[in-house]
Motif scaffolding. Structure first.
Motif, PDB file in Angstrom:
ATOM      1  N   GLN A 171      -4.661 -12.768  12.359  1.00  0.00           N
ATOM      2  CA  GLN A 171      -5.993 -12.619  13.224  1.00  0.00           C
ATOM      3  C   GLN A 171      -6.701 -13.723  13.518  1.00  0.00           C
ATOM      4  N   SER A 172      -6.473 -14.767  12.882  1.00  0.00           N
ATOM      5  CA  SER A 172      -7.107 -16.209  13.350  1.00  0.00           C
ATOM      6  C   SER A 172      -6.489 -16.872  14.229  1.00  0.00           C
ATOM      7  N   LYS A 173      -5.303 -16.473  14.661  1.00  0.00           N
ATOM      8  CA  LYS A 173      -4.611 -17.455  15.482  1.00  0.00           C
ATOM      9  C   LYS A 173      -4.252 -18.771  14.815  1.00  0.00           C
ATOM     10  N   GLY A 174      -4.184 -18.764  13.652  1.00  0.00           N
ATOM     11  CA  GLY A 174      -3.583 -20.201  12.868  1.00  0.00           C
ATOM     12  C   GLY A 174      -4.845 -20.738  12.373  1.00  0.00           C
ATOM     13  N   ALA A 175      -5.958 -20.270  12.582  1.00  0.00           N
ATOM     14  CA  ALA A 175      -7.202 -21.104  12.086  1.00  0.00           C
ATOM     15  C   ALA A 175      -7.408 -20.930  10.627  1.00  0.00           C
ATOM     16  N   PHE A 176      -6.940 -19.847  10.005  1.00  0.00           N
ATOM     17  CA  PHE A 176      -6.821 -19.806   8.362  1.00  0.00           C
ATOM     18  C   PHE A 176      -5.455 -19.918   8.120  1.00  0.00           C
ATOM     19  N   ASP A 177      -5.262 -21.020   7.454  1.00  0.00           N
ATOM     20  CA  ASP A 177      -3.773 -21.483   7.236  1.00  0.00           C
ATOM     21  C   ASP A 177      -3.500 -22.123   5.803  1.00  0.00           C
ATOM     22  N   PRO A 178      -2.877 -21.344   4.875  1.00  0.00           N
ATOM     23  CA  PRO A 178      -2.987 -22.149   3.419  1.00  0.00           C
ATOM     24  C   PRO A 178      -1.809 -22.998   3.404  1.00  0.00           C
ATOM     25  N   THR A 179      -1.234 -23.649   4.558  1.00  0.00           N
ATOM     26  CA  THR A 179      -0.319 -24.904   4.297  1.00  0.00           C
ATOM     27  C   THR A 179      -0.947 -26.090   4.918  1.00  0.00           C
ATOM     28  N   VAL A 180      -2.344 -26.159   5.002  1.00  0.00           N
ATOM     29  CA  VAL A 180      -2.881 -27.040   5.736  1.00  0.00           C
ATOM     30  C   VAL A 180      -3.161 -28.182   4.556  1.00  0.00           C
ATOM     31  N   GLY A 181      -2.829 -28.042   3.498  1.00  0.00           N
ATOM     32  CA  GLY A 181      -2.976 -29.115   2.275  1.00  0.00           C
ATOM     33  C   GLY A 181      -2.797 -30.609   2.569  1.00  0.00           C
ATOM     34  N   PRO A 182      -1.653 -30.812   3.071  1.00  0.00           N
ATOM     35  CA  PRO A 182      -1.363 -32.165   3.603  1.00  0.00           C
ATOM     36  C   PRO A 182      -2.442 -32.916   4.369  1.00  0.00           C
ATOM     37  N   LEU A 183      -3.125 -32.280   5.282  1.00  0.00           N
ATOM     38  CA  LEU A 183      -4.031 -32.879   6.002  1.00  0.00           C
ATOM     39  C   LEU A 183      -5.348 -33.057   5.112  1.00  0.00           C
ATOM     40  N   LEU A 184      -5.391 -31.863   4.325  1.00  0.00           N
ATOM     41  CA  LEU A 184      -6.846 -31.983   3.564  1.00  0.00           C
ATOM     42  C   LEU A 184      -6.726 -33.336   2.588  1.00  0.00           C
ATOM     43  N   SER A 185      -5.457 -33.550   2.068  1.00  0.00           N
ATOM     44  CA  SER A 185      -5.169 -34.498   1.347  1.00  0.00           C
ATOM     45  C   SER A 185      -5.326 -35.931   2.085  1.00  0.00           C
ATOM     46  N   ALA A 186      -4.901 -36.218   3.336  1.00  0.00           N
ATOM     47  CA  ALA A 186      -5.185 -37.215   4.209  1.00  0.00           C
ATOM     48  C   ALA A 186      -6.402 -37.648   4.314  1.00  0.00           C
ATOM     49  N   TRP A 187      -7.289 -36.540   4.876  1.00  0.00           N
ATOM     50  CA  TRP A 187      -8.770 -36.892   4.689  1.00  0.00           C
ATOM     51  C   TRP A 187      -9.614 -37.109   3.677  1.00  0.00           C
ATOM     52  N   GLY A 188      -9.076 -36.446   2.605  1.00  0.00           N
ATOM     53  CA  GLY A 188      -9.911 -36.379   1.291  1.00  0.00           C
ATOM     54  C   GLY A 188      -9.473 -37.729   0.780  1.00  0.00           C
ATOM     55  N   LEU A 189      -8.378 -38.313   0.827  1.00  0.00           N
ATOM     56  CA  LEU A 189      -8.307 -39.581   0.118  1.00  0.00           C
ATOM     57  C   LEU A 189      -8.816 -40.740   0.978  1.00  0.00           C
ATOM     58  N   ALA A 190      -9.191 -40.591   2.078  1.00  0.00           N
ATOM     59  CA  ALA A 190     -10.025 -41.387   3.123  1.00  0.00           C
ATOM     60  C   ALA A 190     -11.507 -41.467   2.190  1.00  0.00           C
ATOM     61  N   ARG A 191     -11.775 -40.139   1.922  1.00  0.00           N
ATOM     62  CA  ARG A 191     -13.142 -40.257   1.192  1.00  0.00           C
ATOM     63  C   ARG A 191     -13.062 -40.568  -0.126  1.00  0.00           C
ATOM     64  N   LYS A 192     -12.065 -40.299  -0.986  1.00  0.00           N
ATOM     65  CA  LYS A 192     -12.223 -40.845  -2.308  1.00  0.00           C
ATOM     66  C   LYS A 192     -12.034 -42.165  -2.658  1.00  0.00           C
ATOM     67  N   LYS A 193     -10.926 -42.641  -1.859  1.00  0.00           N
ATOM     68  CA  LYS A 193     -10.658 -44.119  -2.044  1.00  0.00           C
ATOM     69  C   LYS A 193     -10.991 -45.155  -1.163  1.00  0.00           C
ATOM     70  N   ASP A 194     -12.010 -44.476  -0.022  1.00  0.00           N
ATOM     71  CA  ASP A 194     -12.734 -45.756   0.755  1.00  0.00           C
ATOM     72  C   ASP A 194     -11.419 -46.134   1.636  1.00  0.00           C
ATOM     73  N   LEU A 195     -10.447 -45.306   2.037  1.00  0.00           N
ATOM     74  CA  LEU A 195      -9.517 -45.813   2.902  1.00  0.00           C
ATOM     75  C   LEU A 195      -9.930 -45.393   4.417  1.00  0.00           C
TER      76      LEU A 195
END
Length: 339
Positions: free
Chosen positions: A108-132
Motif C-alpha cells: 500500500q505504501s510502495k515500500g514506505a512501511f518496511d519491517p526489514t529496515v532494521g540494519p539502517l536503523l542500527s547504523a543511524w542509532g549507533l551514531a546517536r548512542k555511541k557518538d559515532l
C-alpha cells in the motif's frame, strides 16, 4: 512498533504517552484492572465481563507466546531463527498474521512501511548512542541491499527469503497486534467493556465506569529525550476502535545543531526530512493503527492526510513550522475530540 523485552524501546518511532483520563471510580465497580510490564514497556487493562474473571495468568501466557514468536531479544524465538537462518523456516500463526499485514502495508505504501529496515536503523542509532560519525553514502548503499520485504515469501506456514542476509523486525506493528490478541481473548470471555493499553497502543470497547466513552489523551510532541510525559495536545473519545501514535521527537540524532529523525525512509536509507513530529491514527484494530502510524511518519503530513482521506482513516498530524506546532486532521477526526 523495538520490541518485546524490558530493555527495548520502539525502534521505528517512539510512541506518544497516552494518559487514561477516565478509569474505574464508582461505588459499585464492575470493572477489573491489571497492570504490569511486558515487551519492554508497561501495560494496563481495564475490563468488565459478565462474571468477574482474573485474566492475569492468561494475559502473561499471551505475552510469552508472542515473545516466542516475534521477539528479537529471545534467542530461540521464531523471528531470531528466521534472521539467522539461510533456509526456509516454518512459522506460527502469530508470525503469519503480522507478516501478512506487514506485506499489505508494504505494498500500500510502495515500500514506505518496511519491517526489514532494521540494519539502517542500527547504523543511524549507533551514531546517536555511541557518538559515532553518521553513516556514509557508501555504507547506506550497502545496507540498502538488505532492505525490502519482497525478499521474503510466505507459502503456507513456511517463510522463504531470497537474500540470506535479510532480516525482519516487526517492532513497528507487533505491539499493536498484541493489543488485538488481548482484545480477542477478552471477547472470548464476553467482555462488555474494556480498554487495553500496551506501550501506548490502545483498543477499546463499550464504555468506562461512568457510562461514557473511554477518553484518552495524546501527548504534545515536544522534543524530549527523557521519560517525562509532556502536556496533552488532544483528548479523544475512543469508541470501539484502536489508537496508535508514532513520533520522532524523543529519539533523534543531533549534530552541529541539526536534528536527525529516528524514522528512516527505506527508499533513501536516511532519516526522513520533513517537519511532522507525530501522527496519531484511529483504526479498527491496533495492529492497523500501529502500522499506519509508522507508515505516515515516513510519508509526512501531506501524503499521510491524503492517504487517510482515501482510506477513511482518522488521523491527527502535528508538525513544526518556524518553531511553532501546527496540527492538522483528516476529515472526521475533530468530531471525536472531547470537549
Amino acid at each position: 512498533m523495538s520490541l518485546l523485552t524490558t530493555s527495548v524501546v520502539k525502534a521505528f518511532s517512539v510512541l506518544s504517552i497516552f494518559v487514561w483520563l477516565f478509569s474505574c471510580h464508582t461505588s459499585e465497580n464492575k470493572y477489573e484492572q491489571i497492570t504490569g510490564q511486558a515487551q519492554g514497556t508497561t501495560f494496563k487493562i481495564i475490563y468488565s465481563t459478565p462474571e468477574k474473571v482474573d485474566v492475569s495468568n492468561s494475559i502473561d501466557s499471551l505475552f510469552e507466546a508472542i515473545d516466542q514468536s516475534m521477539s528479537l531479544w529471545v534467542e530461540e524465538s521464531l523471528i531470531s531463527q528466521v534472521n539467522s537462518s539461510s533456509d526456509s523456516i516454518p512459522v506460527d500463526s502469530h508470525f503469519i498474521n503480522v507478516f501478512l499485514k506487514s506485506q499489505e502495508l508494504f505494498h500500500q505504501s510502495k515500500g514506505a512501511f518496511d519491517p526489514t529496515v532494521g540494519p539502517l536503523l542500527s547504523a543511524w542509532g549507533l551514531a546517536r548512542k555511541k557518538d559515532l560519525p553518521l553513516p556514509t553514502e557508501t555504507k547506506i548503499d550497502s545496507l540498502k541491499e538488505l532492505i525490502g520485504l519482497n525478499q521474503f515469501q510466505l507459502k503456507g506456514n513456511i517463510l522463504y527469503k531470497s537474500n540470506t542476509k535479510a532480516e525482519i523486525d516487526f517492532n513497528a506493528i507487533a505491539q499493536g497486534y498484541t493489543v488485538d490478541v488481548i482484545a480477542e481473548y477478552l471477547e472470548s470471555l464476553n467482555a462488555t467493556d474494556y480498554l487495553i493499553e500496551v506501550g501506548g497502543e490502545l483498543r477499546s470497547k463499550g464504555h468506562n465506569a461512568t457510562g461514557n466513552s473511554w477518553k484518552v489523551g495524546i501527548e504534545k510532541p515536544i522534543f524530549n529525550s527523557g521519560a517525562e510525559t509532556n502536556e496533552l495536545q488532544t483528548i479523544v473519545n475512543l469508541d470501539n476502535s484502536a489508537l496508535a501514535t508514532s513520533g520522532s521527537y524523543r529519539k533523534f540524532v543531533e549534530l552541529d545543531g541539526k536534528k536527525y529523525s529516528h524514522t528512516i525512509d527505506p527508499k533513501t536509507g536516511k532519516p526522513v526530512d520533513h517537519q511532522m513530529l507525530s501522527v496519531s491514527v484511529i483504526a479498527a484494530t491496533a495492529m492497523e493503527a500501529d502500522g499506519y502510524a509508522t507508515m505516515f511518519m515516513v510519508l509526512g503530513e501531506e501524503k499521510a492526510i491524503d492517504f487517510a482521506r482515501k482510506k477513511g482513516l482518522l488521523i491527527q498530524c502535528i508538525s513544526e513550522e518556524k518553531g511553532e506546532l501546527r496540527v492538522s486532521y483528516s476529515p472526521g477526526f475533530e468530531e471525536i475530540m472531547a470537549e
